[in-house]
Design a protein around this motif. Structure first.
Motif, PDB file in Angstrom:
ATOM      1  N   GLN A 132     -84.225  -4.843 -70.963  1.00  0.00           N
ATOM      2  CA  GLN A 132     -83.457  -3.852 -70.209  1.00  0.00           C
ATOM      3  C   GLN A 132     -82.281  -4.484 -69.472  1.00  0.00           C
ATOM      4  O   GLN A 132     -81.205  -3.889 -69.382  1.00  0.00           O
TER       5      GLN A 132
ATOM      6  N   TYR B 139     -88.949  -4.296 -75.379  1.00  0.00           N
ATOM      7  CA  TYR B 139     -87.767  -4.826 -76.043  1.00  0.00           C
ATOM      8  C   TYR B 139     -87.285  -3.824 -77.080  1.00  0.00           C
ATOM      9  O   TYR B 139     -88.065  -3.153 -77.734  1.00  0.00           O
ATOM     10  N   LYS B 140     -85.967  -3.710 -77.221  1.00  0.00           N
ATOM     11  CA  LYS B 140     -85.364  -2.784 -78.174  1.00  0.00           C
ATOM     12  C   LYS B 140     -84.676  -3.578 -79.287  1.00  0.00           C
ATOM     13  O   LYS B 140     -84.143  -4.658 -79.047  1.00  0.00           O
ATOM     14  N   THR B 141     -84.650  -3.015 -80.487  1.00  0.00           N
ATOM     15  CA  THR B 141     -83.951  -3.654 -81.595  1.00  0.00           C
ATOM     16  C   THR B 141     -82.454  -3.410 -81.436  1.00  0.00           C
ATOM     17  O   THR B 141     -82.023  -2.553 -80.658  1.00  0.00           O
TER      18      THR B 141
ATOM     19  N   MET C 265     -84.897   7.915 -82.362  1.00  0.00           N
ATOM     20  CA  MET C 265     -85.390   6.677 -81.795  1.00  0.00           C
ATOM     21  C   MET C 265     -86.822   6.890 -81.326  1.00  0.00           C
ATOM     22  O   MET C 265     -87.160   7.916 -80.761  1.00  0.00           O
TER      23      MET C 265
ATOM     24  N   TYR D 281     -83.907  -8.809 -80.371  1.00  0.00           N
ATOM     25  CA  TYR D 281     -84.596  -7.879 -79.472  1.00  0.00           C
ATOM     26  C   TYR D 281     -83.989  -8.017 -78.080  1.00  0.00           C
ATOM     27  O   TYR D 281     -83.781  -9.121 -77.585  1.00  0.00           O
TER      28      TYR D 281
ATOM     29  N   LYS E 256     -90.154   4.387 -76.499  1.00  0.00           N
ATOM     30  CA  LYS E 256     -90.745   3.133 -76.045  1.00  0.00           C
ATOM     31  C   LYS E 256     -90.724   3.125 -74.527  1.00  0.00           C
ATOM     32  O   LYS E 256     -89.937   3.828 -73.898  1.00  0.00           O
TER      33      LYS E 256
ATOM     34  N   GLU F 217     -81.539   0.207 -82.031  1.00  0.00           N
ATOM     35  CA  GLU F 217     -81.852   1.078 -80.899  1.00  0.00           C
ATOM     36  C   GLU F 217     -80.828   0.914 -79.783  1.00  0.00           C
ATOM     37  O   GLU F 217     -80.426   1.890 -79.145  1.00  0.00           O
ATOM     38  N   VAL F 218     -80.374  -0.323 -79.557  1.00  0.00           N
ATOM     39  CA  VAL F 218     -79.368  -0.570 -78.529  1.00  0.00           C
ATOM     40  C   VAL F 218     -78.041   0.080 -78.921  1.00  0.00           C
ATOM     41  O   VAL F 218     -77.368   0.680 -78.085  1.00  0.00           O
TER      42      VAL F 218
END
Length: 127
Positions: free
Chosen positions: A58, A9-11, A1, A55, A4, A14-15
């Motif tokens: 947190q 924002y995470k894709t 990963m 996206y 960031k 990634e989550v």
């Protein structure tokens, strides 16, 4: 990963990696579970950008961690988790392990309960 910032924002991929949602057959990170949870829990609202790519901020990732903990680790039903998430004091009642920011492990919890019960027994015998 990719590294960031915490606020980025995470894709969805990634989550899935953050939540450690691996497919049993292929061993790759699975995103379909997150998509299903989006349909079941109104609190999970990803931003849809760039032709419907998801996206997650947190706050949403923290909610997903709580959902995973309650469903997978605690064995609750979807309806039970919905009731907890609909509670207005969710942040007060569902704290994750501050050190690792992962769900509290059942084994650790069980060990703590056993230690407390031994202390209570010793106190009763102390009379």
């Amino acid at each position: 990963m990719i590294n960031k910032s915490e606020n980025a924002y995470k894709t969805i991929g990634e989550v899935a990696e953050i939540l450690e949602l691996k497919s049993k057959n292929k061993g790759v990170f699975s995103t379909h579970t997150i998509r299903f949870w989006e349909t079941q829990f109104k609190q999970v609202k990803p931003k849809l950008l760039n032709s419907n790519r998801r996206y997650y901020d947190q706050k949403t990732i923290d909610i997903l961690k709580k959902i995973k903990f309650l469903l997978k680790d605690q064995g609750m039903t979807i309806n039970g988790v919905r009731k907890i998430l609909d509670n207005s004091n969710i942040n007060d009642t569902l704290n994750l392990d501050e050190i690792s920011n992962k769900s509290i492990r059942t084994k650790n919890f069980k060990n703590k309960v056993l230690k407390i019960s031994k202390i209570v027994k010793n106190l009763k015998n102390y009379k």
